[in-house]
Design an enzyme around this catalytic site. Sequence first.
Site, PDB file in Angstrom:
ATOM      1  N   LYS A   1      18.388  19.169 -25.825  1.00  0.00           N
ATOM      2  CA  LYS A   1      16.966  19.455 -25.617  1.00  0.00           C
ATOM      3  C   LYS A   1      16.653  20.804 -26.252  1.00  0.00           C
ATOM      4  CE  LYS A   1      13.361  20.261 -22.264  1.00  0.00           C
ATOM      5  NZ  LYS A   1      13.176  21.498 -21.526  1.00  0.00           N
TER       6      LYS A   1
ATOM      7  N   GLY B   1       6.741  25.791 -15.081  1.00  0.00           N
ATOM      8  CA  GLY B   1       6.784  26.325 -13.728  1.00  0.00           C
ATOM      9  C   GLY B   1       5.443  26.571 -13.083  1.00  0.00           C
TER      10      GLY B   1
END
Length: 264
Positions: free
Chosen positions: A106, A167
């Site tokens: 990733k 987040g």
Amino acid sequence: MNVHVSPDSLVIAGKTYGSRLLTGTGKFKDLEETRLATEAAGAQIVTVAIRRTNIGQNPGEPNLLDVLPPERYTILPNTAGCYTAEDAVRTCRLARELLDGHNLTKLEVLGDQKSLYPDVVQTLKAAEQLVKDGFEVMVYTSDDPILAKRLEEIGCAAVMPLAAPIGSGLGIQNKYNLLQIIEDAKVPIIVDAGVGTASDAAIAMELGCDGVLMNTAIAGARHPVLMASAMRKAVEAGREAFLAGRIPRKRYASASSPVDGLIG
């Protein structure tokens, strides 16, 4: 892990997965909570920050792979914390060594520490190099449809646009960009970053995303294991709703009962 594999299963880099929920491994209070939450989520792909998590590079420290063994999970090393293409490529090569030639990775190259938005120039540069090096690249990017298509054309195995800042828990902020990315794509589109609760995950799947990746939404919840279970159900429900097809939106009411043959 008892994950049902159906004809609708997710396929990434030639491998088939029954779960469309991908989870991170950071921010949990300990490895046991990580294990329990991952199991509750039903995840088969788990992402690991190579620069922050021990997967063998520090022999004297607890090893994440002891609780999430590669025989059971697809470990997806990520380049979190990298701000240049060079750092990201170097980190991926380290991960490949630690994971015995594992090529799935990733990619994320961040622009700054405040926003954690991707640096798209550095991301493109790193993606091109990693694909040349034989990596199967799942790439974190902005929700720009043009950039998403370019990353697909480079040869990325999956494109992972953000829903909102990492987040933040803000949920999907621009569903129209996501819809265009999905409509134009020939590789899996996985929402990455910004999910806050189960409804956010369901909406992403209802739009037609192939999967959702999350970490903070689970690890930061009051009860992470319970939230992991909720996210699993949300992703499954959202996918089924997408396949079933929602009814058209209308401005006016439409009776659900037939009017023919009324009594009286």
